[in-house]
Design an enzyme around this catalytic site. Structure first.
Site, mmCIF file in Angstrom:
data_model
loop_
_atom_site.group_PDB
_atom_site.id
_atom_site.type_symbol
_atom_site.label_atom_id
_atom_site.label_comp_id
_atom_site.label_asym_id
_atom_site.label_seq_id
_atom_site.Cartn_x
_atom_site.Cartn_y
_atom_site.Cartn_z
ATOM 1 N N SER A 4 6.421 -4.762 -0.723
ATOM 2 C CA SER A 4 5.028 -4.773 -0.296
ATOM 3 C C SER A 4 4.118 -3.990 -1.244
ATOM 4 C CB SER A 4 4.938 -4.228 1.137
ATOM 5 O OG SER A 4 3.657 -4.408 1.677
ATOM 6 N N ASP A 30 0.367 -9.748 2.159
ATOM 7 C CA ASP A 30 0.120 -9.803 3.602
ATOM 8 C C ASP A 30 -1.030 -8.895 4.036
ATOM 9 O OD1 ASP A 30 1.373 -7.352 3.313
ATOM 10 O OD2 ASP A 30 2.918 -7.710 4.834
#
Length: 446
Positions: A81, A224
């Site tokens: 991430s 995301d």
């Protein structure tokens, strides 16, 4: 995380998620270590009798969507991430594009120490590239704004954090008619999230007014999360984006249930939504808790300050591109700038302090800390709030204080942090010279 671990994880996951064979989609971000973990996972799945589709770099939510679209038993993302390139991780989605349940995760963990499963030759899986199918994810993202709407007339700076969205992100906005200025779209395996993306939007903030763009969009490494920048170069975080989307959905009669944030969401968001007649709830920190509360309360919109926004009326998980498109659609339909849309929501001053401790503990179980917190809240008189929580990853107590009065917020944060610091000192050290722990100022990491 090692290649051996990835191999064993693939074998264990295959036994639980596709015991009779099936198909798995593997995607990744741009970290150099992704190559070796991709190969290890591929080997483990094929050996266990599962067919493998390799789609290459694609945002995490894209894997969730494509796993469902391609009829896969489950999907896998290789990404850490918003972390730097040295880190990496492996995430799973089920065949419906949702995160795995705790029960399934526990079953996989229980098999991690088992020998790697290798089926007989006639039952081995196959592997194939599926790169071209990423266009289907781009088309899906575009379909989440009103039919016939384009982004013509917009000049957009897109920062993809040198991560998973570097291919699909710029193409998505350009194909919708926007003029695109890409930055953070030249990954080399080691520059993901390095001075770019949603965690470091400073370059984006300089570029947007510098090129006279209407808006800037910054994804994180796996795509995301999203934060945006208005035409004046000011950063617009997840709380502000959530406000813009909530107001627009309410005005269109499309808002379902309460809006869900977290205990760390800015108090200004709560007050602005209340002013607009929109119910707001707070979940624990973490998108899975926001999702759980939305599902429990029948809501469709929630998110975190970091920019992890859930639009459950559009997709199953947090998606930076889809969230950005929803905001752009509001700008397009109203003719308002991002600055104008955010203006009704005040952002109250917020101070975050990390108090290092020898051992994590529940700060609100200590009488002296409770006494100080209650004193602070009396001083705020409803115009501020406090949050204390133990980090889940470090020996740190997070102290967050926010309110309308910046001076009062800073003083209150120092008072509470000092009380936590004193409570953290073991009794036998209390009278020792130099006893105590230091304060570190910074945002929450876990």
């Amino acid at each position: 995380m090692t290649v051996d671990f990835a191999l064993r994880l693939a074998s264990a996951a295959a036994r639980v998620l596709a015991p009779d064979g099936g198909r798995v989609l593997i995607g990744k971000d741009t970290r150099v270590s992704g190559y070796m973990f991709e190969s290890a996972l591929e080997a483990g799945f094929v050996a266990a009798g599962v067919d493998v589709l390799l789609i290459g770099p694609l945002p995490t939510p894209g894997i969730a969507y494509m796993a469902q679209r391609l009829g896969c038993s489950f999907g896998v993302v290789i990404s850490a991430s918003h972390n730097s390139y040295e880190d990496n991780g492996i995430k799973f989605f089920d065949g419906a594009g949702s995160k795995l349940s705790d029960e399934l995760e526990s079953r996989i963990e229980a098999l991690l120490e088992s020998p790697v499963l290798t089926r007989e030759s006639q039952r081995l899986g196959k592997a194939m590239r599926s790169d071209r199918t990423r266009l289907q994810y781009q088309e899906f993202c575009a379909s989440t704004i009103p039919a016939g709407m384009t982004l013509e007339g917009f000049k957009i700076v897109v920062d993809c954090a040198n991560g998973a969205g570097y291919k699909v992100g710029p193409r998505l906005f350009a194909d919708l008619g926007a003029e695109i200025v890409p930055i953070g779209c030249s990954p080399n395996g080691r520059n993901i999230n390095d001075g770019c993306g949603s965690t470091s939007p400073e370059l984006l903030q300089l570029t947007v007014p510098g090129v006279r763009a209407q808006v800037g969009i910054a994804l994180d490494g796996d795509g995301d999360r999203v934060v945006m920048v208005d035409d004046l170069g000011r950063c617009v975080d997840g709380d502000q984006l959530l406000y813009v989307l909530a107001r627009a959905r309410r005005d269109a009669g499309l808002l379902k249930g309460p809006v869900v944030g977290t205990v760390m969401s800015n108090l200004g968001l709560e007050h602005a939504l209340a002013e607009a007649g929109i119910e707001f709830r707070r979940a624990q920190v973490g998108d899975r808790y926001v999702l759980a509360m939305l599902q429990e309360l029948g809501g469709s919109l929630g998110g975190e300050t970091s920019g992890h926004i859930l639009c459950l009326d559009k997709t199953t998980t947090g998606d930076g591109l889809v969230s950005a498109l929803q905001v752009l659609a509001v700008m397009k339909s109203t003719g308002a700038s991002l600055a104008e849309l955010c203006a009704p929501m005040p952002k109250y001053p917020q101070v975050l302090l990390n108090v290092r401790v020898a051992q994590r503990f529940d700060p609100m179980s200590h009488p002296r800390i409770v006494e100080v917190v209650e004193s602070v809240e009396r001083r705020f008189n409803g115009r501020g709030r406090t949050v204390l929580r133990a980090s889940g990853t470090e020996p740190v107590i997070r102290v967050m204080v926010e309110g309308q009065d910046a001076k009062l917020v800073k003083a209150a944060a120092r008072d509470i942090a000092a009380a936590v610091e004193a409570a953290a000192v073991p009794p036998f050290m209390a009278s020792s010279p130099g006893a105590g722990v230091g304060l570190a100022v910074g945002g929450p990491r876990g």
